[in-house]
Design an enzyme around this catalytic site. Structure first.
Site, short mmCIF file in Angstrom:
data_model
loop_
_atom_site.label_atom_id
_atom_site.label_comp_id
_atom_site.label_asym_id
_atom_site.label_seq_id
_atom_site.Cartn_x
_atom_site.Cartn_y
_atom_site.Cartn_z
N ASP A 94 -4.78 2.68 -5.62
CA ASP A 94 -5.86 3.30 -4.86
C ASP A 94 -7.00 2.28 -4.71
O ASP A 94 -7.49 1.75 -5.70
CB ASP A 94 -6.37 4.54 -5.60
CG ASP A 94 -7.28 5.42 -4.75
OD1 ASP A 94 -8.03 4.86 -3.92
OD2 ASP A 94 -7.24 6.64 -4.92
N THR A 143 8.18 -1.56 -2.10
CA THR A 143 8.02 -0.15 -2.44
C THR A 143 8.26 0.65 -1.16
O THR A 143 8.26 0.10 -0.05
CB THR A 143 6.62 0.16 -2.97
OG1 THR A 143 5.67 0.06 -1.89
CG2 THR A 143 6.21 -0.81 -4.08
#
Length: 211
Positions: free
Chosen positions: A106, A178
């Site tokens: 984040d 990812t």
């Protein structure tokens, strides 16, 4: 969760200093902070069978998917921890970890939330407590502002920065992606990456970087 209990470490504090007992033949210990659904986790562990891989994730639903992936692939060098990154020094002994992966954390774009960024010096100092000498942090993000800010934070607490790129896949896919990374790469978003290598702490802390 019950089907994957063999890969879940429910008492990480009890494992402090004893992680290699899970895999005595392990040559290295890799730690991933925020593994999400585990694509990177499973593929990286499969490519590095000589390494013991520990994945930390705070979102149970995502971690279950990651654990199912690992179990389906019958990987035996991966274990999961449902825990907070701030507690790493409680889970690992000094020098117990050889490499840390931070993938697409984040960005916490507001200045007032800067201390929540996983590359903030407060977190980097925690990583120093568990990393081996010359241990590495492999950092990837699609957020350019976070990346540029982070490049100034590593040296402040004694990490040399190398392998800096602001478009990791410009010449073709590089390394394991990812799910999030693949999605944004397909949208044309450049992926930033660097490696921080732990050296001695500066005698005089560097001044805070400009926000």
């Amino acid at each position: 969760m019950e089907r994957c209990t063999r890969v879940l470490i429910s008492d990480p504090e009890e494992r402090k200093g004893k992680w290699r007992e899970l895999m005595p033949e392990a040559k290295e210990v890799f730690l991933e902070l925020g593994c999400g659904k585990g694509r990177f986790t499973a593929e990286t562990a499969a490519q590095n069978p000589q390494a013991l891989y520990i994945a930390v994730e705070r979102v149970p639903d995502a971690m279950v998917i990651a654990m199912e992936r690992v179990c389906a692939q019958e990987l035996h060098n991966v274990f999961f921890v449902d825990g907070d990154v701030a507690q790493l020094p409680l889970f690992f002994a000094p020098g117990e970890v050889d490499r840390i992966y931070i993938n697409f954390c984040d960005p916490w774009p507001s200045n007032r939330h800067a201390k929540r960024r996983l590359t903030h010096p407060d977190f980097l100092l925690r990583y120093r407590q568990v990393l081996a000498e010359a241990g590495e942090i492999h950092f990837k993000t699609d957020n350019r502002d976070l990346f540029e800010w982070s490049l100034f934070q590593f040296p402040r607490v004694g990490f040399g920065v190398s392998e800096v790129t602001r478009d990791l896949h410009a010449d073709g896919i590089h390394g394991v992606m990812t799910d999030y990374e693949e999605k944004f790469h397909n949208l044309g978003t450049p992926i930033n990456r660097c490696v921080g290598t732990m050296g001695p702490l500066p005698e005089v802390p560097e001044p805070p970087a400009e926000e």
